[in-house]
Structures are given as structure tokens and as C-alpha cells.
Design an enzyme around this catalytic site. Structure first.
Site, mmCIF file in Angstrom:
data_model
loop_
_atom_site.group_PDB
_atom_site.id
_atom_site.type_symbol
_atom_site.label_atom_id
_atom_site.label_comp_id
_atom_site.label_asym_id
_atom_site.label_seq_id
_atom_site.Cartn_x
_atom_site.Cartn_y
_atom_site.Cartn_z
ATOM 1 N N ASP A 110 19.960 67.691 14.483
ATOM 2 C CA ASP A 110 20.545 68.095 13.203
ATOM 3 C C ASP A 110 19.813 67.386 12.073
ATOM 4 O O ASP A 110 19.142 66.373 12.283
ATOM 5 C CB ASP A 110 22.050 67.801 13.134
ATOM 6 C CG ASP A 110 22.390 66.308 13.207
ATOM 7 O OD1 ASP A 110 21.743 65.583 13.992
ATOM 8 O OD2 ASP A 110 23.304 65.857 12.472
ATOM 9 N N GLU A 175 24.444 63.758 14.502
ATOM 10 C CA GLU A 175 24.140 62.366 14.161
ATOM 11 C C GLU A 175 24.335 62.122 12.677
ATOM 12 O O GLU A 175 24.864 61.096 12.265
ATOM 13 C CB GLU A 175 22.702 62.024 14.572
ATOM 14 C CG GLU A 175 22.426 60.525 14.629
ATOM 15 C CD GLU A 175 22.024 59.909 13.302
ATOM 16 O OE1 GLU A 175 21.996 58.665 13.233
ATOM 17 O OE2 GLU A 175 21.733 60.643 12.328
HETATM 18 N N1 BES Z 1 17.293 58.044 11.405
HETATM 19 C C1 BES Z 1 18.422 57.560 10.671
HETATM 20 C C2 BES Z 1 18.665 56.087 10.832
HETATM 21 C C3 BES Z 1 17.678 55.272 10.064
HETATM 22 C C4 BES Z 1 17.784 55.223 8.691
HETATM 23 C C5 BES Z 1 16.678 54.600 10.688
HETATM 24 C C6 BES Z 1 16.874 54.492 7.963
HETATM 25 C C7 BES Z 1 15.752 53.904 9.968
HETATM 26 C C8 BES Z 1 15.861 53.835 8.596
HETATM 27 C C9 BES Z 1 19.650 58.308 11.093
HETATM 28 O O1 BES Z 1 19.415 59.652 11.342
HETATM 29 C C10 BES Z 1 20.669 58.247 9.972
HETATM 30 O O2 BES Z 1 20.384 58.618 8.888
HETATM 31 N N2 BES Z 1 21.847 57.780 10.278
HETATM 32 C C11 BES Z 1 22.942 57.813 9.360
HETATM 33 C C12 BES Z 1 24.173 57.603 10.197
HETATM 34 C C13 BES Z 1 25.462 57.811 9.472
HETATM 35 C C14 BES Z 1 25.600 59.216 8.969
HETATM 36 C C15 BES Z 1 26.609 57.453 10.374
HETATM 37 C C16 BES Z 1 22.811 56.717 8.311
HETATM 38 O O3 BES Z 1 22.301 55.627 8.577
HETATM 39 O O4 BES Z 1 23.204 56.983 7.175
HETATM 40 ZN ZN ZN Z 2 19.233 60.524 9.046
#
Ligand code: BES
Ligand code: ZN
Length: 479
Positions: A110, A175
Site C-alpha cells: 500500500d 502499513e
Molecule cells: N517506510 C516507512 C517507515 C520509515 C519512515 C522508515 C521513515 C524510514 C524512515 C513506513 O512505511 C511508514 O511510513 N510508517 C508509518 C507508520 C504509521 C502509519 C503507523 C509512519 O512511520 O508514519
Molecule cells: Zn510510509
């Protein structure tokens, strides 16, 4: 724990390695198929699988089906789309490496919404290559990184008819909206997902040419505050001075969440925060971090954050609180003399070990209730949350990942933490009791969640090589 940069990676473990000539065939295959990989990735990126928007629900499912078809095509078995109360999961495996460890690969298909869409230089769902970067929503987060592994798997199966290790793949379509259905699924199907390590490529490298392994993620607590002052909007002349304006009240409440030096004012907020150890602070200082170029890249007049901590410390190891959005009253062009009936704000907190999302949500609620005057009706809603996560990086799987990166990128990785969250990582570690290896190939300027998201094609290709090496390295570890 964290001893910073890894000591020398032990050399290749002979047992379980593919014949050298087969591995060379795998690498040749990867190197000669680059153009095809980019064309195929473009198809994956063309599907607008925006999990947060109900109008994209069928696109999300179409993306799950496309992903499942691709998994079957590259040689994975038992591939299926699994329905949940929300968007589907996709599962596939290859389990014929008797006596070898089992890798569980996790990723998400997603993506985030694309607004403001007019700031994109090319359409978000028509992937476009410019200057060695592929631009599209999901390019780095996370379709491009999932595709890295699909191509490494395909190369192994095509050239040797097998994988060096047992492999299970679980992908989700939620996610970006907090993994609300995957967490319970993992707990209920722990036996099906049993494995020796969880492998994830959904993080960033420290910088261009600085490959990394990530050993910590922040968690998240996301809240919505709604206030109502009156049953309808009012003329601000007729009634101004007679009732509380929820927009003003909201501003006062939000202003009391953090002080001017960046410290969160919720009582008890920092109680469970694990203090940074001196060694870890010293490791952070050794990383090639340039504050001036970050400030320039961000276009900020000044950087700002909790006093007493460096930028990396604030980003990776300190909790924080941010207003993610607010609406109240007239926000259109021109002016309207109105006292709005309601105000709404979205507030989220990034949390660190050993803060607990539920406990923090309770502290937040108690404090906001206390500081909100009785002149408005208050409603606080808990949205989603994520546990913070941190691991030892001297375990054998992380070490194997380090050697694989060294072979794929020609450089040893540095060890980093991330400010972002991947909700299911802590669940995997707890429910399956296995180490998670965060083997990420994004870059800090990939524009995640923003216009012009991109993925660097060198990282894409080197990531495929490193992944092909990783499976071989893991095969050398006793299952
Ligand atoms: N890939 C990201 C996590 C991430 C963000 C890794 C910045 C490295 C640097 C992941 O897909 C993400 O955005 N996660 C969300 C999770 C939330 C919606 C619970 C986030 O961190 O905002
Ligand atoms: Zn993300």
C-alpha cells in the site's frame, strides 16, 4: 547492545553456499536484466493502492492480486491473497531447502495519498526515470524495496532452480494506516509464519553511498481531538464575547502540549524513556552527518527540537509530539465573520523504548481533558499506534546482512536507528521470537509521503545484489 559499527564481519561460511559458478550466474542474470526490472517495477507502481482512501479500495485489491501473480511467476509457491477485515494480505513461500534456515520477508504494497498532486513533476502513478532515480508514489516506500527481493528471488530460482534458504513472504496493504489487521493475524498464525529471521526492506540508508542496517524504530501514538462550542456556527458580531470559540480553545490547548524549548509538557510523558547511553551518543556522533546540508535540504530557517540533544538523537532516540493537521472555521478565500461551532486537530507522538503506546495515549487524554475548559464539549479519539522497537545487532542474522551489504554495495554498512515506525516489527519479534533485520535501501531525500517520491536506481540494483548475497549468507547459518 549497540557497539556501533560492527566489528569485522566473519568471512563467508562455506557450508551451504551455492557453488561459486551458480552464484556468478545469479549475479550475471541480475546485471543483464536491469532494464526489464525497471519496466516491471513501473507496472507495480502504476496501481494506485492508497490504503487510506476508501475510493481506492478496489485498486488496493487489484494491487494485491498483481503482487500475488508476480510472486507465482518468480517461482514462489502456495501463493494466496488472504482477506482481512481491511485490505488483503499476500502470502507465498518456497520451502525446499531442507536443513536450512527460514527467512520470513515482510513488506507493504500500500502507499500514501498523493496530495498535493500539482506539486508532482510527473504523475504519481506513471513512474518516470530522471537522472538515475525512479519517481512515483511507492517507489521507495515500499513497492520498490519489495521488488528488490522479488528480483533477487527470481534470479536465484531462474539460474539454479532453487533458493539457498527456505522463504516465506507476507505482504500487507495497510502499513500506512497502522497495520491494524496484520498484528492480530501474526499472533493468530504464528505457527504458519514460524521462521529463523524476519527480513524487511522499508527503511533508509544513512546517506547516498552509505549503506546501513537499522537497529531501532520509533513507535507511534496517533490521536484526534474534536471540540464543539455551540450547536451551529454563529455570527461573530452578534455572539462574539458571549461563548468560547472552539478554534481559540483548540489553539490554547495545542499550545500547552509542548513548551518553547521543544519539551512535551504532558505529565509523565518521559517517565519510561530509556536514556541514551554515552556509547550510543558517541556512535551517533561518528556518523557522517551534516547539519547544514540537512537544514538546506529541508528549507528550514532553523532546525528546532528538544534542547540538550543532537539532531540524530532527536530524530532516532527521543520522543516527540506533532500537530499533523487542524481545521476550524473559515479557511477559504476572503473573510467570513463567524464563530465556528467545532474545531478538530490530529496530533501524533513518536515514542521510543520503553514507552508504551497505550500508557502514553492515557496520559495524553488525561492531560488534554484537564487543560480543556468546560466551555466546549471535548472528544478525544485514539487512532492507531505502534510499539517502538530496538534490537541487538550482534546476532548472526544481522551479521550475515552486514556481509551481504558489503558484497552488494562494496562497502560495510553503518548501524542506524530510524525516526519512523513500522508497526508490525515489534509484533514479529514478540510473536515469533525471532530477530528482525532491517535491510533498507531508501535515501533520506526520497520524499516519502510527499510529492515526487523517488527511489535511486543504483540502490535498487545494488539492493538486488545484496539480497541475492544475503540469502546465500543465511544459508550458511545452521537452521
Ligand atoms: N517506510 C516507512 C517507515 C520509515 C519512515 C522508515 C521513515 C524510514 C524512515 C513506513 O512505511 C511508514 O511510513 N510508517 C508509518 C507508520 C504509521 C502509519 C503507523 C509512519 O512511520 O508514519
Ligand atoms: Zn510510509
Amino acid at each position: 547492545m549497540a557497539q556501533g559499527f560492527s566489528p569485522a564481519f566473519p568471512g563467508m561460511i562455506g557450508e551451504g553456499n551455492l557453488e561459486v559458478h551458480t552464484m556468478n550466474d545469479v549475479l550475471d542474470f541480475i546485471n543483464t536484466n536491469r532494464d526489464r526490472y525497471v519496466e516491471e517495477l513501473k507496472q507495480f507502481l502504476a496501481i494506485p493502492s492508497i490504503s487510506a482512501m476508501p475510493e481506492h479500495q478496489t485498486d488496493v485489491r487489484r494491487c494485491a492480486e498483481w503482487t500475488a501473480a508476480e510472486m507465482s511467476r518468480i517461482g514462489l509457491e502456495n501463493v494466496r491473497v488472504i482477506d482481512t477485515a481491511g485490505h488483503p494480505l499476500v502470502y507465498g513461500d518456497w520451502l525446499h531447502a531442507e536443513g536450512k534456515p527460514t527467512v520470513l520477508f515482510y513488506g507493504h504494497y500500500d502507499v500514501q495519498p498523493v496530495d498535493p498532486v500539482d506539486l508532482w513533476q510527473s504523475p504519481p502513478f506513471e513512474a518516470t526515470v530522471r537522472d538515475g532515480e525512479i519517481y512515483a508514489r511507492g517507489a521507495s516506500d515500499d513497492k520498490g524495496q519489495v521488488f528488490v527481493h522479488f528480483k533477487a528471488i527470481e534470479a536465484h530460482i531462474t539460474k539454479s532452480g532453487r533458493l539457498p534458504v527456505n522463504f516465506k513472504v507476507i505482504l500487507e496493504g495497510e502499513e500506512e494506516v497502522g497495520s491494524v489487521n496484520l498484528g492480530p493475524y501474526v499472533k493468530a498464525h504464528a505457527a504458519d509464519l514460524a521462521s529463523d529471521m524476519v527480513l524487511i526492506s522499508d527503511t533508509e540508508m544513512f546517506d547516498r553511498g552509505v549503506p546501513s542496517l537499522c537497529y531501532g524504530l520509533r513507535g507511534l501514538v496517533y490521536m484526534q481531538i474534536d471540540m464543539r462550542g455551540t450547536k451551529g456556527d454563529l455570527h461573530s458580531g452578534s455572539y462574539g464575547g458571549v461563548v468560547a470559540n472552539p478554534a481559540n480553545v483548540m489553539a490554547q490547548v495545542l499550545a500547552q502540549l509542548k513548551d518553547r524549548s521543544g519539551t512535551v509538557k504532558i505529565p509523565g510523558f518521559y517517565d519510561a524513556v530509556r536514556a541514551l547511553r554515552d556509547e550510543e551518543r558517541a556512535e551517533f556522533r561518528r556518523l557522517p552527518f551534516n547539519e547544514v546540508s540537512v537544514k538546506k535540504y529541508l528549507g528550514a530557517p532553523r532546525l528546532f527540537g528538544e534542547r540538550g540533544y543532537s539532531v540524530l538523537e532527536r530524530m532516532w532516540a527521543r520522543p516527540t509530539l506533532d500537530v499533523n493537521g487542524m481545521v476550524a472555521g473559515w479557511t477559504g478565500e476572503g473573510s467570513k465573520t463567524v464563530i465556528p461551532a467545532t474545531a478538530m486537530a490530529k496530533v501524533s507522538m513518536r515514542i521510543v523504548p520503553n514507552q508504551d503506546p497505550v500508557a502514553i495515549a492515557e496520559l495524553f487524554e488525561a492531560y488534554v481533558k484537564k487543560i480543556t475548559p468546560k466551555t466546549v464539549d471535548l472528544k478525544i479519539t485514539r487512532m492507531h499506534g505502534a510499539m517502538p522497537w530496538m534490537t541487538d545487532f550482534d546476532n548472526i542474522y544481522v551479521q550475515a546482512a552486514g556481509r551481504a551489504i558489503e558484497k552488494g554495495f562494496g562497502k560495510r554498512p553503518v548501524f542506524t536507528r530510524e525516526g519512523g515506525s513500522i508497526p508490525v516489527v515489534a509484533t514479529f519479534q514478540e510473536a515469533l521470537n525471532v530477530p528482525c533485520v532491517l535491510f533498507g535501501f531508501g535515501l533520506p531525500d526520497d520524499n516519502l509521503h510527499a510529492p515526487n517520491e523517488k527511489f535511486n536506481l543504483d540502490n535498487f540494483f545494488q539492493g538486488i545484489l545484496a539480497s541475492a548475497f544475503l540469502y546465500q549468507e543465511v544459508a550458511g547459518i545452521k537452521g
